[in-house]
Each structure stands twice: as structure tokens, then as C-alpha cells.
Design a protein around this motif. Sequence first.
Motif, mmCIF file in Angstrom:
data_model
loop_
_atom_site.group_PDB
_atom_site.id
_atom_site.type_symbol
_atom_site.label_atom_id
_atom_site.label_comp_id
_atom_site.label_asym_id
_atom_site.label_seq_id
_atom_site.Cartn_x
_atom_site.Cartn_y
_atom_site.Cartn_z
ATOM 1 N N SER A 1 0.830 -1.215 0.000
ATOM 2 C CA SER A 1 0.000 0.000 0.000
ATOM 3 C C SER A 1 0.857 1.255 0.000
ATOM 4 O O SER A 1 0.493 2.272 -0.605
ATOM 5 N N PHE A 2 2.024 1.155 0.670
ATOM 6 C CA PHE A 2 2.941 2.301 0.672
ATOM 7 C C PHE A 2 3.416 2.586 -0.744
ATOM 8 O O PHE A 2 3.425 3.746 -1.190
ATOM 9 N N TRP A 3 3.780 1.517 -1.471
ATOM 10 C CA TRP A 3 4.284 1.727 -2.826
ATOM 11 C C TRP A 3 3.173 2.150 -3.780
ATOM 12 O O TRP A 3 3.419 2.860 -4.753
ATOM 13 N N ASN A 4 1.956 1.725 -3.492
ATOM 14 C CA ASN A 4 0.825 2.249 -4.269
ATOM 15 C C ASN A 4 0.679 3.754 -4.052
ATOM 16 O O ASN A 4 0.405 4.521 -4.989
ATOM 17 N N PHE A 5 0.869 4.153 -2.790
ATOM 18 C CA PHE A 5 0.805 5.584 -2.476
ATOM 19 C C PHE A 5 1.915 6.351 -3.203
ATOM 20 O O PHE A 5 1.682 7.430 -3.768
ATOM 21 N N ILE A 6 3.136 5.787 -3.187
ATOM 22 C CA ILE A 6 4.270 6.422 -3.882
ATOM 23 C C ILE A 6 3.968 6.541 -5.371
ATOM 24 O O ILE A 6 4.204 7.590 -5.996
ATOM 25 N N ALA A 7 3.428 5.459 -5.953
ATOM 26 C CA ALA A 7 3.119 5.485 -7.386
ATOM 27 C C ALA A 7 2.096 6.573 -7.703
ATOM 28 O O ALA A 7 2.265 7.337 -8.670
ATOM 29 N N ASN A 8 1.060 6.644 -6.908
ATOM 30 C CA ASN A 8 0.039 7.667 -7.139
ATOM 31 C C ASN A 8 0.606 9.074 -6.982
ATOM 32 O O ASN A 8 0.290 9.986 -7.759
ATOM 33 N N THR A 9 1.454 9.243 -5.950
ATOM 34 C CA THR A 9 2.060 10.566 -5.708
ATOM 35 C C THR A 9 2.921 10.997 -6.888
ATOM 36 O O THR A 9 2.860 12.157 -7.335
ATOM 37 N N ILE A 10 3.731 10.092 -7.412
ATOM 38 C CA ILE A 10 4.619 10.423 -8.539
ATOM 39 C C ILE A 10 3.802 10.785 -9.774
ATOM 40 O O ILE A 10 4.057 11.794 -10.445
ATOM 41 N N LEU A 11 2.808 9.974 -10.080
ATOM 42 C CA LEU A 11 2.058 10.180 -11.310
ATOM 43 C C LEU A 11 1.101 11.365 -11.234
ATOM 44 O O LEU A 11 0.729 11.945 -12.261
ATOM 45 N N ARG A 12 0.694 11.749 -10.009
ATOM 46 C CA ARG A 12 -0.208 12.892 -9.866
ATOM 47 C C ARG A 12 0.529 14.222 -9.715
ATOM 48 O O ARG A 12 -0.080 15.284 -9.811
ATOM 49 N N ASN A 13 1.805 14.160 -9.426
ATOM 50 C CA ASN A 13 2.575 15.402 -9.211
ATOM 51 C C ASN A 13 3.770 15.457 -10.161
ATOM 52 O O ASN A 13 4.891 15.785 -9.771
ATOM 53 N N ARG A 14 3.515 15.131 -11.406
ATOM 54 C CA ARG A 14 4.606 15.015 -12.374
ATOM 55 C C ARG A 14 5.352 16.335 -12.572
ATOM 56 O O ARG A 14 6.592 16.358 -12.555
ATOM 57 N N ILE A 15 4.619 17.417 -12.754
ATOM 58 C CA ILE A 15 5.260 18.712 -13.016
ATOM 59 C C ILE A 15 6.085 19.158 -11.818
ATOM 60 O O ILE A 15 7.243 19.607 -11.954
ATOM 61 N N ILE A 16 5.505 19.032 -10.630
ATOM 62 C CA ILE A 16 6.212 19.459 -9.408
ATOM 63 C C ILE A 16 7.503 18.664 -9.225
ATOM 64 O O ILE A 16 8.564 19.223 -8.904
ATOM 65 N N LEU A 17 7.419 17.344 -9.431
ATOM 66 C CA LEU A 17 8.600 16.500 -9.240
ATOM 67 C C LEU A 17 9.673 16.797 -10.289
ATOM 68 O O LEU A 17 10.867 16.831 -9.963
ATOM 69 N N LEU A 18 9.282 16.989 -11.521
ATOM 70 C CA LEU A 18 10.264 17.341 -12.561
ATOM 71 C C LEU A 18 10.925 18.676 -12.255
ATOM 72 O O LEU A 18 12.132 18.853 -12.466
ATOM 73 N N LEU A 19 10.140 19.618 -11.760
ATOM 74 C CA LEU A 19 10.687 20.919 -11.379
ATOM 75 C C LEU A 19 11.666 20.763 -10.216
ATOM 76 O O LEU A 19 12.732 21.387 -10.209
ATOM 77 N N ALA A 20 11.308 19.919 -9.253
ATOM 78 C CA ALA A 20 12.201 19.678 -8.109
ATOM 79 C C ALA A 20 13.514 19.068 -8.559
ATOM 80 O O ALA A 20 14.602 19.476 -8.103
ATOM 81 N N VAL A 21 13.449 18.078 -9.462
ATOM 82 C CA VAL A 21 14.671 17.455 -9.993
ATOM 83 C C VAL A 21 15.522 18.492 -10.714
ATOM 84 O O VAL A 21 16.755 18.532 -10.563
ATOM 85 N N THR A 22 14.858 19.369 -11.488
ATOM 86 C CA THR A 22 15.585 20.415 -12.222
ATOM 87 C C THR A 22 16.288 21.369 -11.262
ATOM 88 O O THR A 22 17.459 21.716 -11.465
ATOM 89 N N LEU A 23 15.598 21.793 -10.216
ATOM 90 C CA LEU A 23 16.175 22.735 -9.252
ATOM 91 C C LEU A 23 17.357 22.111 -8.512
ATOM 92 O O LEU A 23 18.390 22.758 -8.306
ATOM 93 N N VAL A 24 17.195 20.852 -8.096
ATOM 94 C CA VAL A 24 18.303 20.175 -7.408
ATOM 95 C C VAL A 24 19.493 20.034 -8.354
ATOM 96 O O VAL A 24 20.644 20.223 -7.947
ATOM 97 N N THR A 25 19.231 19.722 -9.619
ATOM 98 C CA THR A 25 20.313 19.576 -10.597
ATOM 99 C C THR A 25 21.051 20.897 -10.787
ATOM 100 O O THR A 25 22.297 20.925 -10.852
ATOM 101 N N VAL A 26 20.289 21.993 -10.880
ATOM 102 C CA VAL A 26 20.917 23.321 -11.009
ATOM 103 C C VAL A 26 21.761 23.628 -9.780
ATOM 104 O O VAL A 26 22.887 24.133 -9.881
ATOM 105 N N PHE A 27 21.230 23.303 -8.598
ATOM 106 C CA PHE A 27 21.991 23.537 -7.359
ATOM 107 C C PHE A 27 23.284 22.714 -7.361
ATOM 108 O O PHE A 27 24.362 23.234 -7.021
ATOM 109 N N MET A 28 23.174 21.431 -7.720
ATOM 110 C CA MET A 28 24.362 20.572 -7.736
ATOM 111 C C MET A 28 25.396 21.095 -8.730
ATOM 112 O O MET A 28 26.602 21.087 -8.456
#
Length: 804
Positions: A8-35
Motif C-alpha cells: 500500500s505504501f508503494w501504491n501511495f508512492i506510485a500515485n504521488t509520482i504520477l499525480r505530481n509530475r510537473i512538481i517533481l520534474l521541477l524539483a529534480v531540475t532545481l536540485v540539478t541546477v543547485f548541484m
Amino acid sequence: MLQWLSTSFWNFIANTILRNRIILLLAVTLVTVFMASQWNKMRFTYTEANLLPDEHEINLQYNEFLDKFGEEGNLIVIGFKDSAFFNAKNVKHWQDFIAPIKKDKSVELTLSIEDLKVLEKDTLNQKFKLVPFLNSEKISDAYLAEKQNQFFNELPFYEGVLFNKESGAVRFAIYMDKKIVNTQARKEFIIKYLNQDRIKTFEYATGIDLKISGMPYIRTLNSQNIIDEIGLFVGAALGITSLLFFFFFRSFRATLISMLIVTIGVMWSFGTLGVLNYEITVLTAIIPPLIIVIGIPNCIFLINKYQQEIKKHGNKAKSLQRVISKVGNATLMTNVTTAAGFATFIITDSELLTEFGIVASLNILFLFILCLIIIPIAYSYMPLPKEKHLAHLGKNYIQSFLVWIENSIRHHNVVIYTVAISVLVAGIIGIFQIKISGSIIEDMPKKAGFFQDILFYEEEFDGVMPLEIMIDTKRPKGAMKMATLKRIDELQETIEEIPELSKPVSVVNLVKYAKQSFYNGNPEYYELPTKQEEAFILNYIKNSTQKGSENMLKSYVDSTGQYARVTTFMRDIGTDKMKKIEERLQEKIDILFPEERYTVTMTGKAYVFEKGTHYLVKNLVLSLLFAILLISILMAYLFRSFKMIIISLLPNILPLIITAGLMGYLGIPIKPSTILVFSIAFGISVDDTIHFLAKYRQELKANNWRIKKSVYNTVREVGVSMFYTSVVLFFGFSVFTLSSFGGTVALGSLVAATLLFAMLSNLILLPALLLSLEKTIANEQEFLEPSIDILAEDDAEDHTNNNE
């Protein structure tokens, strides 16, 4: 069952990733710029790796030596073997070459023909004075021919230091400022004055082949080679893995997604070095390509699962959900075991390995997060894979390989066990033939020009690696007592008898030179003063040391006169020879210098490195055992069965023994680079075992605990991914064989070979063991409900599809 790792935890993770695609991609981009912004904080190493803990006795002794005499590795030598040097034209060219070097603030002292000083007796003031060896106003071919004869025959003080009397080889010395010798200023100095353009210009004008060496020069060019190879490794790793990935999947978009992930992973690994303010060393330099090599199997596993799901039911949303929810634990666990293999280096107490372990293990976990986020999101925006993209799932060559595996474990168990036992015995025999190596220069690029110059100095001057002996007389000015000088002289005679060591230099050489100068430069008097000569000759020396700029003792005796040093240089010799030399010297030291009157320590960078290698070998053996224990605990937590722990470890320990045996047979020594192989390979190879056993347990439950059917189904199900990932890992680690560093080549080839053996072991020996032990493990009690669901259970319809 732990809720946080439940289905159920991984179902929650899957739903979170697929429902927040733009936010997560933006977060990855920001972390990459910081790194990426942290790259400017990365520092390149300016010295050799210190393999010992800071508080280790050997390190403390070395630091005490540095406190008394400063950095011993500040000598650059420029040499040649050409008698044509001693003419007016060539000496003039040399003066033009060396003049700007002498004026640079980075230089403390130079010793070369145009500024060479010799001792002369000043009878009036009862002291010695330094006078120029050459009179610049008299330079001519005839004058230089006379001086050449004097240089080789009347200056025994400089024999072995500036010239080899037997061969006619000459070397001049540049002593860098000890304060900047291990800083960026050293690199700038080398690039400015000892670049290939200046050297080639001099060689063209004179016809003399210059040989340049010394620790500052070696360190600079060696560091530059490390920097140059980072780009080579990253490019080669990206190239080979992308080609393999495309060959397997025949999909440009799958390949591009994977390359994007590992590229971001590389950027994060560089950023981690910057954030933690770690130096780029020969070890941390291989982390970025390691991230590529280890990251691609993650991509293969997840994309392969997505395509399998699409092939089953053609529902993209359901497939993406299952990529995360059904294999999230498996991917996490395999990344955790791989990271654990690297993390064990943290317990070695070696700063070099601790930094390597921290950065590598962190970025492997970062890579898992990137894969879990980017792959489902990327495919969510793409159309369904076409039939041609799924064709690889039924490739004939893969199916033929799996059929061969299945036939082997069905019909040839005896052969499998016979081969396994045979290679085990052969490996153990080979292990006893392994030698330990602790040489600083052994892993340096053999084809590099500076390495060829090292060989020249080994041949003509017995090496460039300093070995220091520090003598504490326990009383001020004790170093200049004649009793001490005689003891040092006798020790130097022993050193001169050892062919692997160069002619030693100490205050004794200076006192001998003083006596020669007292007798008007007659080389026959180059010896310690007699009892009758002692008083007035030593008095001349004392009177000569008043001016700081001409203090002839400062390089050999500390300011208090209590400590003396004996400096020799050593060839690149094996650890066994080094140990015998140490024992011989220590035996002589114990005889000459009684403990109640003297404290004598051997030190120097070469000595510290050799001791560090032995220390590291012992600690890395412990770290490997710790890795096995750690992963065993993890397997126990996953499978809750002691028998399964044993079965899972055997196929992964056998490849390590095979590789260690090959090292013994092929003469590959244990050294800092090769000892890393085992922890790295073990952490990665266990991934296949986890995948196999997790799927096997799932098949057992689905097939009513029928072990044979479960084993064969497991081989068919996970064999493709195991084959793909193992091939990628094999060729990925083989990229390191492109290195010019012997240690990196050995690391890459040995890990690649070990992982290939591990794949075969996990696909052949592991299922054979499961089949052979079916009576003792083929029951539900041996497979209690796991603490963590590694693979989510397949739906009934999926099992029906699988078994049709």
C-alpha cells in the motif's frame, strides 16, 4: 510487515509520482541546477593519497619529520645523459632556460651548473665560504671542458646527487618553496616553466634530451591525467551503455530517457563532491562513470517491467502504476545492497576511502530516486510502445541462452557442482599466490612521458621516491657531535650497500666536504675528520653558519641541532623487497643507535604509502566481511530463513574467490585499487540474487510450493533482466580498462570479470542449489511471510497469462 515498505505504501508512492509530475520534474531540475552550482567548490588533489588514519603512529612520525624539516617532496630534478652539454653554446641555452625559474617566488633554491657553489677555506676568518663553481666571465669550450673534469672528479659531495660518475648522467635540482609545494601554485609553476613547449625549444636548440622528475612534477602530471580521464570515462561509459541499451531495447526514446537519468546522476555526483568539499582523487574520479554503469541496470529493470506490463494488458496507466508499486521494493533493495558494498569503505579509517564510500553510496541512492521519478513520468507523456519496441522480450538469442540455462540445471547438476567445486579449489590455491604491493608509482601511467623519465632516474640515480631517516639525539646540538656523525656514517655505508637505494645525503656528507675543502679541495680527504682534526674543522663549520641565507646545515640538521636527517631515494620495488630493506636498516639502527641515547624513525612519503597499503588491506578485508554480514542481515530480514541466507551467499562468494585466484595466477597484486574490487562486486552481484529469490518466492506461492516449476519459471522471468544488466555492467566496468592508470585498469577488468562470473553463478548455481535442496526448503515454513514485500504479488490473471 512494515507499513512504510508495504504494498500500500508503494501504491501511495506510485500515485504521488504520477499525480505530481510537473512538481517533481521541477524539483529534480532545481536540485540539478543547485548541484551544478557546487562544481566550482571541487578541488583536485595535490598530493598522494594518505591511506593511514591521521592518528596512526606512522602518520604522526611523518608529521613530526615535516615539522622539523618541512615537506620532503619539494625537489624537481632536470637531467640528461649527454657530454655535449659542457660547451659554451649549450650552457648559454641552459642559463636562458633556468633564469626565469630561479627568479620565481615559488623557488627556494636551485642547484645547477651556472649557480653551483663550492666550499673554499677562508683561513683569515677561520670559516668556509661558498664560491661559484663557474666564472661567468670565462665561459668558453676549453674552460667548460676543464670544469667538466673537475665536476665529475673533484666534487664527491655531489656524486649521486648531481651526477653519476660511472655513466656521466647529470641532473640539476630545483627546490620549490615548501609552503606552496602542495597547492595550486605548484601546478601553475609546472605549467609555466616546465611545459612541453619550453622543454622542446631547449632540446631543439641543444640536441639534449631532458629528463624531468621529482615529486612536485610527478604529482602535477599525475593529477592532470586523473582530470583528463574523468571526461574519457564519462564519455566512454555513456557511449557503450547507450549502444548496449539500444541494442537490447531497439528504442531511441528508452535510450534517451536512460541517458538523461544517468547524466543527471553524474551531475549530482560532481555536485556532491563540491557540497562535501572533497578532493578529486584517483578514486573519486571514477564515481561519475560508476554512476552511469550502475544506473543503466536500474533503467533496464524498470523499463523492461513497463514493457512486460504493456505486452500483458496494453494499459499504460496500469503499467506505470505497477512499475512503481510492484517493483519499487526490489529496486530499492538492490540499490541499498549496492550502496552497502560501497558504504563499507567508510569504516576503514582511511580518509581517501571514507570519502569515496560516502559519495558513491549516497549517489547510488540518489540514482534510485531519479529512476523511480523520471522513468514513469517520462513514459506517462509518451505514446504506448510499438510492437517493435517489445520485440526484444522474445529475442531468439535470449531465449536460446535461457533454454541452455534451464537444460543445464535440469540435467547437469553433477557437472554444475563439479565445476563449482573445481573452480573453488583452484581459486583458493590462487589466493595463496597473491602478493601485496605498496608502491606510489606502480599504478601511474606507464606510457606517459613523466613515467619514462622516472625510469631514467631509477637507472641513473636509483629512484626519485624519498625515504627519510630522522635521528633524535635527545640533546641540543647533539647531531654535530662526532660520535653521532660516525654512527650516521656507518648507517649510510649500509644504505649504500643496498642496490635499491640511492646514495644517502646527510650532515655527514657536508662534514666530509668541509674536510676536503680544508685540505684545499683534494678529493682524497673527503672523509670524516680524525680526532685531531675534529676541533678546528667543526669550528670552521660553526663559523660558516651565521648567515641564514648560506646556512649549510639547515637541510640536514634542525634549528636546535638535536635532530638530523638522512635522505635516500628508492627504486620502485615490491613490498617484499621493501620489507627486507626495512628489516636490514632497522637491525643496523638498533645496533648503532641505543634507545637510551637516540630515537630513530624511518619515514618519507614512499615509506608511509607502503605502510598505508598494508593497513588498508587489513581494513578492507574487514570491510568486505562487514559487507557480507550486512547483506546477510538484510537477506535475513527479507526472507526470514537461515537456509536461504546460505543459499543466497554461496553464488556470490564463489565469484569473489575465483577473481582472487585469478589475481594470484596472473600476478595481479593486492593494492589499494584492486582490494576495492571485492566489496564493490559483492554489493552489485547480490542484486541478481535478490531479484531471483524474490521472484522465486512469489512463484512458489503461485504454484502451490512446487519447487521445480517455480525455479524454471523464475529463470525465464528474471533471466532476461539479469542477462541485460550483467552485460551492461561487464562492458560498463570494462570502460575503466581505457585508463592509463594500472590500478584503474585492474579495478575495471576485475570487477567486470567478477560480475560476469556472478551472473552465471546466480543463473546456474543458485537454481541448482534450490533444486537440490527442495526437500528441506520447499515448504511454507522456510518461507515465512517476509518483513518486506520485495515484489508485489501478481494478479491471478497475470499468473494465468504467464503460465499459458
